[in-house]
Write a protein that holds these residues in place. Sequence first.
Motif, PDB file in Angstrom:
ATOM      1  N   GLY A 111       0.810  -1.214   0.000  1.00 16.54           N
ATOM      2  CA  GLY A 111       0.000   0.000   0.000  1.00 16.54           C
ATOM      3  C   GLY A 111       0.843   1.265   0.000  1.00 16.54           C
ATOM      4  O   GLY A 111       0.544   2.221  -0.731  1.00 16.54           O
ATOM      5  N   ALA A 126      -4.080  -7.832 -10.128  1.00 15.32           N
ATOM      6  CA  ALA A 126      -3.706  -6.684 -10.955  1.00 15.32           C
ATOM      7  C   ALA A 126      -2.191  -6.605 -11.124  1.00 15.32           C
ATOM      8  O   ALA A 126      -1.679  -6.375 -12.233  1.00 15.32           O
ATOM      9  CB  ALA A 126      -4.241  -5.387 -10.335  1.00 15.32           C
ATOM     10  N   LEU A 127      -1.447  -6.813 -10.042  1.00 16.33           N
ATOM     11  CA  LEU A 127       0.016  -6.779 -10.125  1.00 16.33           C
ATOM     12  C   LEU A 127       0.543  -7.924 -10.994  1.00 16.33           C
ATOM     13  O   LEU A 127       1.457  -7.732 -11.799  1.00 16.33           O
ATOM     14  CB  LEU A 127       0.621  -6.847  -8.719  1.00 16.33           C
ATOM     15  N   PHE A 135       2.162   1.895  -3.488  1.00 13.46           N
ATOM     16  CA  PHE A 135       1.156   2.510  -4.350  1.00 13.46           C
ATOM     17  C   PHE A 135       0.915   3.971  -3.969  1.00 13.46           C
ATOM     18  O   PHE A 135       0.735   4.819  -4.845  1.00 13.46           O
ATOM     19  CB  PHE A 135      -0.161   1.726  -4.310  1.00 13.46           C
ATOM     20  N   ILE A 143      -5.749   2.477  -4.920  1.00 14.83           N
ATOM     21  CA  ILE A 143      -5.273   1.153  -4.516  1.00 14.83           C
ATOM     22  C   ILE A 143      -4.660   1.221  -3.118  1.00 14.83           C
ATOM     23  O   ILE A 143      -4.879   0.339  -2.278  1.00 14.83           O
ATOM     24  CB  ILE A 143      -4.272   0.586  -5.545  1.00 14.83           C
ATOM     25  N   LEU A 191       1.202 -10.891  -1.822  1.00 15.49           N
ATOM     26  CA  LEU A 191      -0.213 -10.651  -1.558  1.00 15.49           C
ATOM     27  C   LEU A 191      -1.041 -11.931  -1.756  1.00 15.49           C
ATOM     28  O   LEU A 191      -1.979 -12.190  -0.996  1.00 15.49           O
ATOM     29  CB  LEU A 191      -0.768  -9.538  -2.443  1.00 15.49           C
ATOM     30  N   GLU A 204       6.601  -6.076  -9.289  1.00 15.30           N
ATOM     31  CA  GLU A 204       5.203  -6.487  -9.453  1.00 15.30           C
ATOM     32  C   GLU A 204       5.015  -7.966  -9.136  1.00 15.30           C
ATOM     33  O   GLU A 204       4.059  -8.345  -8.437  1.00 15.30           O
ATOM     34  CB  GLU A 204       4.737  -6.183 -10.878  1.00 15.30           C
ATOM     35  N   LEU A 252      -5.990  -0.891   0.069  1.00 15.48           N
ATOM     36  CA  LEU A 252      -5.033  -1.735   0.799  1.00 15.48           C
ATOM     37  C   LEU A 252      -4.959  -1.300   2.261  1.00 15.48           C
ATOM     38  O   LEU A 252      -4.782  -2.142   3.152  1.00 15.48           O
ATOM     39  CB  LEU A 252      -3.654  -1.696   0.139  1.00 15.48           C
ATOM     40  N   VAL A 273      -5.845  -6.880  -5.859  1.00 14.79           N
ATOM     41  CA  VAL A 273      -4.591  -6.157  -6.086  1.00 14.79           C
ATOM     42  C   VAL A 273      -3.497  -7.131  -6.519  1.00 14.79           C
ATOM     43  O   VAL A 273      -2.704  -6.821  -7.403  1.00 14.79           O
ATOM     44  CB  VAL A 273      -4.188  -5.338  -4.847  1.00 14.79           C
ATOM     45  N   VAL A 308      -9.899  -7.524  -1.446  1.00 15.35           N
ATOM     46  CA  VAL A 308      -8.969  -6.468  -1.858  1.00 15.35           C
ATOM     47  C   VAL A 308      -7.601  -7.056  -2.161  1.00 15.35           C
ATOM     48  O   VAL A 308      -6.992  -6.767  -3.190  1.00 15.35           O
ATOM     49  CB  VAL A 308      -8.868  -5.364  -0.778  1.00 15.35           C
TER      50      VAL A 308
END
Length: 131
Positions: free
Chosen positions: A20, A90-91, A23, A65, A127, A120, A69, A87, A83
């Motif tokens: 977090g 997405a990464l 980001f 984001i 995560l 990433e 997070l 995320v 969440v």
Amino acid sequence: MGRASREAARMDTIVIAVVGVFFLAMGGYALVAPAALARPFRLRVQSPEARSEVRAVYGGFGIAIAAVLGLAAADIGGVRAGVVLAVAAALAGMALGRLISRVVDAGTAFYPIWFYFCVELLAAALLFTAR
């Protein structure tokens, strides 16, 4: 909850918070210096439209984001698992896009493309394992 479970949950919270903060930093930087953020990728951000795009996609999205997070790290509203999964996906998708680009485009130096690929991929993996 046993001591080991509490420790694992604390480590997961730290992982979520660190991603977090990444980001948040990226989003803040994009909002105040869109051209500087894009420069390592050899993107020219000279027009108001280009600055708006960088501020929206890297800035606003990054801040959003970071906010969700933050909710997940604090375990507010029962959104943590969703969440974190979203995320992480997405990464992983960002890393996949860089990998596909490597297959169809010419090779690049390690920085910035492969550096961010590693960031990433690592963040996604961490995560995906967080609870």
